[in-house]
Design an enzyme around this catalytic site. Structure first.
Site, PDB file in Angstrom:
ATOM      1  CB  SER A 150      66.334  57.117-110.474  1.00 17.48           C
ATOM      2  OG  SER A 150      65.841  57.607-109.490  1.00 17.48           O
ATOM      3  CE  LYS A 151      74.601  56.463-110.565  1.00 18.84           C
ATOM      4  NZ  LYS A 151      75.710  57.155-111.342  1.00 18.84           N
ATOM      5  NE  ARG A 152      66.962  62.454-110.328  1.00 19.55           N
ATOM      6  CZ  ARG A 152      65.646  62.610-110.135  1.00 19.55           C
ATOM      7  NH1 ARG A 152      65.096  63.187-109.465  1.00 19.55           N
ATOM      8  NH2 ARG A 152      65.179  61.896-111.235  1.00 19.55           N
ATOM      9  CE  LYS A 153      62.306  60.189-107.089  1.00 24.45           C
ATOM     10  NZ  LYS A 153      61.255  60.175-108.099  1.00 24.45           N
ATOM     11  CG  ASN A 154      65.841  53.256-103.971  1.00 29.05           C
ATOM     12  OD1 ASN A 154      65.892  53.133-102.782  1.00 29.05           O
ATOM     13  ND2 ASN A 154      64.933  53.569-104.730  1.00 29.05           N
TER      14      ASN A 154
END
Ligand code: GLU
Length: 486
Positions: A251-255
Site C-alpha cells: 500500500s501507498k501508506r507503507k511503501n
C-alpha cells in the site's frame, strides 16, 4: 502463437504491481517467441486520466518492457484503448441480450440496499437475488426504449463448477452458486470491465492472461462470459500478491508504489527489473542477480510462487548495488552518463576524475543508489571541510584527545615523506606507525580516515589519501590537529 497482454487502467501513476505484471508477461512472451500487447482499460471515465496513461507508457519503456503491439505502437487488433472500442462492446451486449444470456435489471439503488440489509439480517450471503431474471425480455426492452434506466446483468447458471488450470495455482474450482448475476453494463452503451476485458482478450486473440492474484475472483465471471459469447477461453496465471513487510497488501501508506519514485530515487531500471522478477519467482539454483537476457532465458511460470511476495527495500538496495558495480565494471562511460543527472549540481563537472573514482574497487560496491555517488565522492571535491571535533574521538576505541593528536601527528610525519603512488603503497607505509606509536591500528587509521573525510562514513584512509593527493591530505591532517589543540 503466444499472445499476452498488459491492460492497465490509467487511474494512477505506473504502479510497482503493474510493472511486475508487465515484466512477467514480457518474459513469458519473449521466452515463447510471442507478442505482448499493450492496451488501456479506461472504462472508468471519471478516474482515468491522460497523464496517468502517459506515465504508464513512458514507464514501460524506461524499464525496457517495450510492448510488441498496442497503444502508441500499432498492430492489427486496434484500437488499443477501450474508450475507442465501445461499438464492439455494444454489439456483444446486444448479442447476449438477444440470446437471453443477459437481461435488463431495473433495481434502484434503494432496492438493492434493502435487499442487502435483508440478507444481512437473515445471515444470508449478500448478492443480487435475480428478481429481474425472469422478466419478459420484450417488456424490459420496451421500458428501456421508453427511457427507463436499467443495468445489464449476465445470467449465471445455478449449478455449475467453473474450473481452470492455473499456471501458478494449479486447478482452481469455483461453484457458480457463489456468484450472482453480475452487472456487465451500466446501460446499453456503457459496458463494464468484465465485458470489455473479455471482448478485448477475445478480439485481440490473447492466449494467456497473466495478472495479479487480486483478479482471481474475476476469472470465473469472465470465463462465464467467454462461454456465453461462444468463445475459446484463454489460459490463466495469477501472480502472488505483493506485500508490505507486515504482510499486508502493498500500500501507498507503507511503501511508495510508483515506479518513478524508485527510478528518481537512484534505482537503476536494471536493478528494479531484477528485484521485480524476484517478487514471486526464483530459479531452483538460487541465483539472485540477473540481466534481462538471463531473465528471459530462465523465466518460467511454473516457478512462480503461490505465497505473497514481501517487498523488501533492503533487498532492492542490495540488488541495485550489484547492478551498479557490474555496470561500472562493464563500461564506466555509459554508466557515468546514466549517473550524471544524479551528480549535477552536487559534484563539479570533472568526469575523468569521477570515473577514476568510480572504477576504484573500493568504491564500486559502495553505492546502493545513484544518489549515493555524490554523497560518497563529494569528500574528494570539497575545498574546505569542517566538522565537530567529536568526529575525531571514539570512546569505544579509546581515542581521546591525546591519542587522536598522537595518531594524527604520527600520520602527518609519515605522509610528508611519502610518495602517493597507490592505495596499497600508502597503507604499507603507514603500517609501522602501529608499533612506533604503540597504538592499536583502529585508533590510528579510523582517526586518520575521519580527518581526511570529515564524515562518519567514508572509504578507507589510504583510498582517501590517494585521491585527495598529498597536498590536500596534509592540509586535512593539519586541520584536524588544529581542531584538537584549539
Ligand atoms: N485493468 C486491470 C488493472 O489495471 C487489469 C485487468 C486484467 O488484467 O484483466 O488492474
Amino acid at each position: 502463437m503466444v499472445r499476452v497482454r498488459i491492460p492497465p487502467s490509467p487511474t494512477g501513476l505506473f504502479h510497482i504491481g503493474t510493472a511486475r505484471t508487465a515484466l512477467y508477461n514480457y518474459l513469458f512472451a519473449k521466452k515463447n517467441n510471442g507478442v505482448m500487447v499493450y492496451r488501456i482499460e479506461d472504462t472508468d471515465k471519471e478516474r482515468s486520466k491522460d497523464e496517468f496513461e502517459a506515465d504508464i507508457s513512458a514507464g514501460l519503456n524506461k524499464l525496457g518492457l517495450t510492448p510488441d503491439e498496442g497503444l502508441n505502437i500499432g498492430g492489427d487488433f486496434g484500437p488499443y484503448k477501450q474508450s475507442e472500442r465501445t461499438d464492439t462492446y455494444v454489439k456483444y451486449l446486444q448479442k447476449l441480450l438477444d440470446e437471453d444470456k443477459a437481461y435488463y435489471c431495473f433495481c434502484t439503488k434503494e432496492e438493492l440496499e434493502e435487499m442487502r440489509e435483508e440478507q444481512i439480517k437473515n445471515k444470508q450471503p449478500v448478492r443480487y437475488d435475480g428478481r429481474y431474471a425472469n422478466a419478459d425480455p420484450a417488456e424490459s426492452k420496451a421500458r428501456v426504449e421508453a427511457g427507463e434506466k436499467a443495468v445489464i446483468r449476465l445470467r449465471v447458471p445455478n449449478d455449475k463448477e467453473i474450473t481452470w488450470n492455473d499456471h501458478v495455482r494449479g486447478e482452481v474450482t469455483i461453484h457458480s452458486k457463489e456468484l450472482d448475476d453480475f452487472v456487465i453494463a451500466r446501460s446499453q452503451d456503457d459496458p463494464l470491465y468484465h465485458l470489455t476485458v473479455v471482448a478485448d482478450d477475445h478480439d485481440m486473440e490473447i492466449t494467456h492472461v497473466i495478472r495479479g492474484e487480486d483478479h482471481i475472483s474475476n476469472t470465473p465471471k469472465q470465463m462465464l462470459l467467454f462461454e456465453a459469447l461462444g468463445w475459446d477461453i484463454p489460459e490463466f496465471a495469477h501472480l502472488p500478491l505483493i506485500l508490505n513487510e507486515d504482510k499486508t497488501k502493498l500500500s501507498k501508506r507503507k511503501n511508495s508504489t510508483s515506479v518513478d519514485d524508485y527510478l528518481d530515487g537512484g534505482i537503476l531500471p536494471e536493478g528494479l527489473i531484477n528485484f521485480l522478477a524476484l517478487l514471486g519467482w526464483n530459479t531452483s539454483d538460487e541465483q539472485e542477480i540477473f540481466t534481462m537476457e538471463e531473465l528471459t532465458d530462465k523465466f518460467d511460470l511454473g516457478h512462480v510462487h503461490k505465497a505473497g511476495a514481501v517487498f523488501d527495500l533492503k533487498r532492492l538496495d542490495w540488488i541495485n548495488s550489484e547492478h551498479i558495480k557490474a555496470q561500472i565494471e562493464a563500461d564506466v562511460d555509459t554508466f557515468y552518463d546514466k549517473a550524471k543527472p544524479f551528480l549535477e549540481g552536487k559534484l563539479p563537472d570533472e568526469p575523468e576524475k569521477i570515473k577514476e573514482l568510480l572504477k576504484d574497487p573500493d568504491f564500486a560496491g559502495r553505492f546502493s543508489k545513484l544518489t549515493e555517488i555524490a554523497e560518497e565522492l563529494s569528500v574528494f571535491f570539497e575545498e574546505d571541510i569542517d566538522y565537530d571535533k567529536s568526529l575525531l574521538l571514539h570512546e569505544k576505541f579509546k581515542v581521546d584527545e591525546a591519542i587522536a593528536q598522537k595518531a594524527l601527528e604520527g600520520a602527518l610525519a609519515k605522509f610528508e615523506s611519502l610518495e602517493f603512488s597507490s592505495s596499497e603503497a600508502i597503507k604499507e607505509a603507514m603500517k609501522p606507525l602501529v608499533e612506533e606509536l604503540e597504538l592499536k591500528p583502529g585508533q590510528i587509521f579510523m582517526t586518520v580516515r575521519a580527518a581526511l573525510s570529515g564524515k562518519e562514513k567514508s572509504p578507507n584512509f589510504s583510498t582517501l589519501a590517494l585521491y585527495l593527493g598529498k597536498e590536500k591530505t596534509l592540509e586535512r591532517i593539519n586541520f584536524a590537529i588544529s581542531k584538537i589543540v584549539e
